[in-house]
Design a protein around this motif. Structure first.
Motif, PDB file in Angstrom:
ATOM      1  N   LEU A  34     -75.036  20.132  40.228  1.00 36.13           N
ATOM      2  CA  LEU A  34     -75.847  19.880  41.417  1.00 36.13           C
ATOM      3  C   LEU A  34     -75.660  20.967  42.450  1.00 36.13           C
ATOM      4  CD1 LEU A  34     -74.806  16.131  41.814  1.00 36.13           C
ATOM      5  CD2 LEU A  34     -76.792  17.018  40.570  1.00 36.13           C
ATOM      6  N   ASP A  35     -76.656  21.122  43.328  1.00 37.93           N
ATOM      7  CA  ASP A  35     -76.484  22.019  44.469  1.00 37.93           C
ATOM      8  C   ASP A  35     -75.859  21.229  45.613  1.00 37.93           C
ATOM      9  OD1 ASP A  35     -78.545  20.522  45.583  1.00 37.93           O
ATOM     10  OD2 ASP A  35     -80.029  22.127  45.483  1.00 37.93           O
ATOM     11  N   ARG A  36     -75.676  21.871  46.756  1.00 42.44           N
ATOM     12  CA  ARG A  36     -74.990  21.208  47.874  1.00 42.44           C
ATOM     13  C   ARG A  36     -75.770  20.030  48.444  1.00 42.44           C
ATOM     14  NH1 ARG A  36     -77.128  22.886  52.707  1.00 42.44           N
ATOM     15  NH2 ARG A  36     -78.472  24.719  52.591  1.00 42.44           N
ATOM     16  N   LEU A  37     -77.088  19.969  48.166  1.00 39.61           N
ATOM     17  CA  LEU A  37     -77.917  18.862  48.634  1.00 39.61           C
ATOM     18  C   LEU A  37     -77.994  17.711  47.624  1.00 39.61           C
ATOM     19  CD1 LEU A  37     -80.863  20.969  50.121  1.00 39.61           C
ATOM     20  CD2 LEU A  37     -78.916  19.961  51.340  1.00 39.61           C
ATOM     21  N   GLY A  38     -77.335  17.873  46.474  1.00 37.97           N
ATOM     22  CA  GLY A  38     -77.336  16.826  45.462  1.00 37.97           C
ATOM     23  C   GLY A  38     -78.479  16.923  44.467  1.00 37.97           C
ATOM     24  N   GLU A  39     -79.244  18.011  44.516  1.00 31.10           N
ATOM     25  CA  GLU A  39     -80.339  18.218  43.570  1.00 31.10           C
ATOM     26  C   GLU A  39     -79.797  18.880  42.309  1.00 31.10           C
ATOM     27  OE1 GLU A  39     -83.595  17.336  44.022  1.00 31.10           O
ATOM     28  OE2 GLU A  39     -82.956  16.396  45.896  1.00 31.10           O
ATOM     29  N   VAL A  60     -70.570  20.687  41.729  1.00 30.32           N
ATOM     30  CA  VAL A  60     -71.397  20.975  42.893  1.00 30.32           C
ATOM     31  C   VAL A  60     -71.251  22.472  43.151  1.00 30.32           C
ATOM     32  CG1 VAL A  60     -71.821  20.535  45.326  1.00 30.32           C
ATOM     33  CG2 VAL A  60     -71.064  18.675  43.849  1.00 30.32           C
ATOM     34  N   TYR A  63     -72.392  26.049  45.083  1.00 40.63           N
ATOM     35  CA  TYR A  63     -72.878  26.514  46.375  1.00 40.63           C
ATOM     36  C   TYR A  63     -73.580  27.851  46.206  1.00 40.63           C
ATOM     37  CZ  TYR A  63     -70.126  22.730  48.194  1.00 40.63           C
ATOM     38  OH  TYR A  63     -69.630  21.470  48.447  1.00 40.63           O
ATOM     39  N   GLU A  64     -74.698  28.005  46.921  1.00 41.96           N
ATOM     40  CA  GLU A  64     -75.513  29.208  46.799  1.00 41.96           C
ATOM     41  C   GLU A  64     -74.730  30.447  47.207  1.00 41.96           C
ATOM     42  OE1 GLU A  64     -79.172  28.789  48.917  1.00 41.96           O
ATOM     43  OE2 GLU A  64     -79.662  26.920  47.917  1.00 41.96           O
TER      44      GLU A  64
END
Length: 119
Positions: free
Chosen positions: A27-32, A91, A93-94
């Motif tokens: 997932l990304d930091r937004l949960g997507e 998770v 992070y970009e």
């Protein structure tokens, strides 16, 4: 005879224990979910790619193996497997993409180009 039966049971149990799989999500930091991320078992070299929802399943996992989740536009994250029953959640992070990570190379097949022109 009893030793042979016991040996067969132990060998078959060892095969079942070593052929475990684990599933989870990246997932990304937004949960997507992050589609197309790589999840690699660094201990055995086995890998999987995430689907459109960021889900994956990796085979040949044992307790103590290390999984690495990567994607070109995100930082790398590692997790050590301590429980084969629970799902793994990465998770990421970009991170900015550096041009040293991108290689663009032209592939020109001269025969194909000449054939295209002649037709």
């Amino acid at each position: 005879m009893m030793r042979i039966v016991l040996l067969a049971i132990v060998v078959s149990w060892a095969g079942v224990c070593s052929a475990q799989s684990v599933s989870g999500s990246v997932l990304d930091r937004l949960g997507e979910g992050i589609p197309g991320a790589h999840v690699i078992n660094t201990s055995k070299g086995v890998h999987a790619h995430t689907d459109e929802q960021g889900r994956f399943m990796v085979d040949q996992i044992a307790v103590g193996d290390t999984l690495k989740a990567t994607h070109i536009s995100f930082d790398v994250q590692y997790k050590v497997i301590d429980n084969l029953q629970e799902e793994i959640k990465f998770v990421l992070y970009e991170k900015p993409i550096s041009l040293s990570e991108v290689v663009i190379s032209p592939e020109i097949n001269a025969l194909e180009l000449i054939t295209s022109i002649d037709i």
